[in-house]
Design a protein around this motif. Structure first.
Motif, PDB file in Angstrom:
ATOM      1  N   ASP A  20       0.839  -1.189   0.000  1.00 25.47           N
ATOM      2  CA  ASP A  20       0.000   0.000   0.000  1.00 25.47           C
ATOM      3  C   ASP A  20       0.881   1.248   0.000  1.00 25.47           C
ATOM      4  O   ASP A  20       1.847   1.330   0.746  1.00 25.47           O
ATOM      5  N   GLY A  21       0.560   2.186  -0.832  1.00 28.76           N
ATOM      6  CA  GLY A  21       1.286   3.446  -0.874  1.00 28.76           C
ATOM      7  C   GLY A  21       2.461   3.477  -1.829  1.00 28.76           C
ATOM      8  O   GLY A  21       2.986   4.553  -2.121  1.00 28.76           O
ATOM      9  N   VAL A  22       2.888   2.335  -2.336  1.00 22.14           N
ATOM     10  CA  VAL A  22       4.052   2.292  -3.223  1.00 22.14           C
ATOM     11  C   VAL A  22       3.777   3.049  -4.518  1.00 22.14           C
ATOM     12  O   VAL A  22       4.630   3.802  -4.993  1.00 22.14           O
ATOM     13  N   GLN A  23       2.581   2.896  -5.074  1.00 24.82           N
ATOM     14  CA  GLN A  23       2.260   3.585  -6.326  1.00 24.82           C
ATOM     15  C   GLN A  23       2.299   5.100  -6.122  1.00 24.82           C
ATOM     16  O   GLN A  23       2.857   5.823  -6.951  1.00 24.82           O
ATOM     17  N   ASP A  24       1.747   5.588  -5.029  1.00 25.86           N
ATOM     18  CA  ASP A  24       1.779   7.027  -4.761  1.00 25.86           C
ATOM     19  C   ASP A  24       3.199   7.527  -4.534  1.00 25.86           C
ATOM     20  O   ASP A  24       3.582   8.582  -5.023  1.00 25.86           O
ATOM     21  N   LEU A  25       3.979   6.761  -3.791  1.00 32.66           N
ATOM     22  CA  LEU A  25       5.365   7.141  -3.541  1.00 32.66           C
ATOM     23  C   LEU A  25       6.158   7.179  -4.841  1.00 32.66           C
ATOM     24  O   LEU A  25       6.919   8.115  -5.093  1.00 32.66           O
ATOM     25  N   ALA A  26       5.967   6.175  -5.696  1.00 35.95           N
ATOM     26  CA  ALA A  26       6.666   6.134  -6.984  1.00 35.95           C
ATOM     27  C   ALA A  26       6.266   7.324  -7.851  1.00 35.95           C
ATOM     28  O   ALA A  26       7.100   7.944  -8.510  1.00 35.95           O
ATOM     29  N   ARG A  27       4.980   7.656  -7.840  1.00 33.57           N
ATOM     30  CA  ARG A  27       4.485   8.796  -8.622  1.00 33.57           C
ATOM     31  C   ARG A  27       5.153  10.095  -8.156  1.00 33.57           C
ATOM     32  O   ARG A  27       5.635  10.879  -8.962  1.00 33.57           O
ATOM     33  N   ARG A  28       5.172  10.309  -6.845  1.00 33.63           N
ATOM     34  CA  ARG A  28       5.781  11.541  -6.308  1.00 33.63           C
ATOM     35  C   ARG A  28       7.265  11.620  -6.600  1.00 33.63           C
ATOM     36  O   ARG A  28       7.814  12.698  -6.784  1.00 33.63           O
ATOM     37  N   ALA A  29       7.932  10.474  -6.643  1.00 33.68           N
ATOM     38  CA  ALA A  29       9.377  10.448  -6.880  1.00 33.68           C
ATOM     39  C   ALA A  29       9.726  10.422  -8.364  1.00 33.68           C
ATOM     40  O   ALA A  29      10.896  10.481  -8.732  1.00 33.68           O
ATOM     41  N   GLY A  30       8.711  10.310  -9.219  1.00 31.41           N
ATOM     42  CA  GLY A  30       8.970  10.259 -10.656  1.00 31.41           C
ATOM     43  C   GLY A  30       9.532   8.929 -11.122  1.00 31.41           C
ATOM     44  O   GLY A  30      10.184   8.853 -12.162  1.00 31.41           O
ATOM     45  N   ALA A  31       9.284   7.864 -10.365  1.00 32.80           N
ATOM     46  CA  ALA A  31       9.799   6.537 -10.726  1.00 32.80           C
ATOM     47  C   ALA A  31       8.928   5.907 -11.807  1.00 32.80           C
ATOM     48  O   ALA A  31       7.734   6.159 -11.888  1.00 32.80           O
ATOM     49  N   ASP A  32       9.539   5.095 -12.640  1.00 30.33           N
ATOM     50  CA  ASP A  32       8.841   4.400 -13.725  1.00 30.33           C
ATOM     51  C   ASP A  32       8.300   3.077 -13.203  1.00 30.33           C
ATOM     52  O   ASP A  32       9.070   2.172 -12.865  1.00 30.33           O
ATOM     53  N   LEU A  33       6.985   2.945 -13.154  1.00 31.34           N
ATOM     54  CA  LEU A  33       6.365   1.723 -12.649  1.00 31.34           C
ATOM     55  C   LEU A  33       6.627   0.517 -13.541  1.00 31.34           C
ATOM     56  O   LEU A  33       6.399  -0.621 -13.122  1.00 31.34           O
ATOM     57  N   ALA A  34       7.115   0.721 -14.745  1.00 29.25           N
ATOM     58  CA  ALA A  34       7.473  -0.406 -15.610  1.00 29.25           C
ATOM     59  C   ALA A  34       8.606  -1.228 -14.996  1.00 29.25           C
ATOM     60  O   ALA A  34       8.792  -2.386 -15.349  1.00 29.25           O
ATOM     61  N   GLY A  35       9.329  -0.653 -14.046  1.00 32.15           N
ATOM     62  CA  GLY A  35      10.439  -1.340 -13.397  1.00 32.15           C
ATOM     63  C   GLY A  35      10.025  -2.367 -12.361  1.00 32.15           C
ATOM     64  O   GLY A  35      10.879  -3.048 -11.802  1.00 32.15           O
ATOM     65  N   LEU A  36       8.733  -2.495 -12.104  1.00 35.84           N
ATOM     66  CA  LEU A  36       8.269  -3.515 -11.163  1.00 35.84           C
ATOM     67  C   LEU A  36       8.428  -4.901 -11.774  1.00 35.84           C
ATOM     68  O   LEU A  36       8.577  -5.048 -12.980  1.00 35.84           O
ATOM     69  N   ASP A  37       8.353  -5.914 -10.949  1.00 38.83           N
ATOM     70  CA  ASP A  37       8.457  -7.307 -11.400  1.00 38.83           C
ATOM     71  C   ASP A  37       7.085  -7.808 -11.840  1.00 38.83           C
ATOM     72  O   ASP A  37       6.417  -8.550 -11.123  1.00 38.83           O
ATOM     73  N   TRP A  38       6.659  -7.402 -13.028  1.00 38.63           N
ATOM     74  CA  TRP A  38       5.345  -7.739 -13.556  1.00 38.63           C
ATOM     75  C   TRP A  38       5.277  -9.212 -13.938  1.00 38.63           C
ATOM     76  O   TRP A  38       6.255  -9.787 -14.408  1.00 38.63           O
ATOM     77  N   GLU A  39       4.103  -9.806 -13.755  1.00 37.42           N
ATOM     78  CA  GLU A  39       3.842 -11.178 -14.171  1.00 37.42           C
ATOM     79  C   GLU A  39       2.729 -11.162 -15.210  1.00 37.42           C
ATOM     80  O   GLU A  39       1.864 -10.288 -15.192  1.00 37.42           O
ATOM     81  N   THR A  40       2.753 -12.138 -16.092  1.00 36.92           N
ATOM     82  CA  THR A  40       1.719 -12.233 -17.119  1.00 36.92           C
ATOM     83  C   THR A  40       0.403 -12.683 -16.502  1.00 36.92           C
ATOM     84  O   THR A  40       0.365 -13.636 -15.728  1.00 36.92           O
ATOM     85  N   SER A  41      -0.664 -11.989 -16.846  1.00 35.56           N
ATOM     86  CA  SER A  41      -2.001 -12.329 -16.373  1.00 35.56           C
ATOM     87  C   SER A  41      -2.663 -13.283 -17.359  1.00 35.56           C
ATOM     88  O   SER A  41      -2.386 -13.245 -18.554  1.00 35.56           O
ATOM     89  N   THR A  42      -3.559 -14.086 -16.859  1.00 31.63           N
ATOM     90  CA  THR A  42      -4.346 -14.957 -17.737  1.00 31.63           C
ATOM     91  C   THR A  42      -5.574 -14.225 -18.256  1.00 31.63           C
ATOM     92  O   THR A  42      -6.283 -14.738 -19.114  1.00 31.63           O
ATOM     93  N   ASP A  43      -5.829 -13.029 -17.736  1.00 30.56           N
ATOM     94  CA  ASP A  43      -6.974 -12.236 -18.181  1.00 30.56           C
ATOM     95  C   ASP A  43      -6.666 -11.579 -19.516  1.00 30.56           C
ATOM     96  O   ASP A  43      -5.517 -11.352 -19.868  1.00 30.56           O
ATOM     97  N   ARG A  44      -7.735 -11.257 -20.234  1.00 30.60           N
ATOM     98  CA  ARG A  44      -7.594 -10.643 -21.554  1.00 30.60           C
ATOM     99  C   ARG A  44      -7.928  -9.165 -21.486  1.00 30.60           C
ATOM    100  O   ARG A  44      -8.729  -8.739 -20.675  1.00 30.60           O
ATOM    101  N   VAL A  45      -7.322  -8.422 -22.385  1.00 32.44           N
ATOM    102  CA  VAL A  45      -7.613  -6.998 -22.512  1.00 32.44           C
ATOM    103  C   VAL A  45      -8.678  -6.833 -23.586  1.00 32.44           C
ATOM    104  O   VAL A  45      -8.528  -7.332 -24.696  1.00 32.44           O
ATOM    105  N   ASP A  46      -9.770  -6.154 -23.236  1.00 35.12           N
ATOM    106  CA  ASP A  46     -10.799  -5.859 -24.215  1.00 35.12           C
ATOM    107  C   ASP A  46     -10.953  -4.339 -24.308  1.00 35.12           C
ATOM    108  O   ASP A  46     -10.252  -3.590 -23.624  1.00 35.12           O
TER     109      ASP A  46
END
Length: 151
Positions: A20-46
């Protein structure tokens, strides 16, 4: 825990759990959220998912990041996708913040601000009443994405 989704113009939907709060902290610091350890979802984008991201997303270098509470609210209706709700385990916030904010000392776990996760009981219709964010639309298009018609 916050559950985030990453929509990219090309490629599968991605997800990650963060403290909790990491997204807000990253936004305020100008950090690129693409740097997180993303995993592939089984959900589809529509088209509905893209419309929501264009209204409620946050640009990162590879796409748009959307809070999972927004996308989960759309899956409450019949036939909607089943989006993961995250785990109750605590995230390694210091390590995560260290990757997002290289060269800066990450705050201690108890110093990370708590984000308020909004409830979106109204579902997709209510969330789509807001106009698209021009910054998100421009970013999506610049990355090669095509906004749905109508946006």
């Amino acid at each position: 825990m916050a559950h985030l989704y990453l929509l990219r113009p090309r490629g599968p939907l991605m997800w990650v759990d963060v403290g909790d709060g990491v997204q807000d902290l990253a936004r305020r610091a100008g950090a690129d959220l693409a740097g997180l350890d993303w995993e592939t979802s089984t959900d589809r984008v529509d088209e509905s998912t893209i419309r929501l991201a264009l209204r409620h997303g946050e640009p990162c270098s590879t796409g748009l990041v959307v809070d999972g509470s927004i996308l989960r609210s759309t899956s409450r209706g019949a036939g909607g996708p089943t989006l993961a709700t995250g785990s109750d385990e605590m995230a390694d916030r210091g390590g995560l913040l260290g990757r997002l904010l290289p060269g800066r000392a990450a705050r201690r776990h108890d110093e990370v601000p708590r984000a308020r996760v909004p409830e979106h009981a109204g579902g997709t219709g209510e969330l789509l009443t807001q106009p698209p964010n021009p910054v998100c639309v421009e970013h999506w298009t610049a990355l090669g994405g095509r906004p749905p018609d109508p946006v």
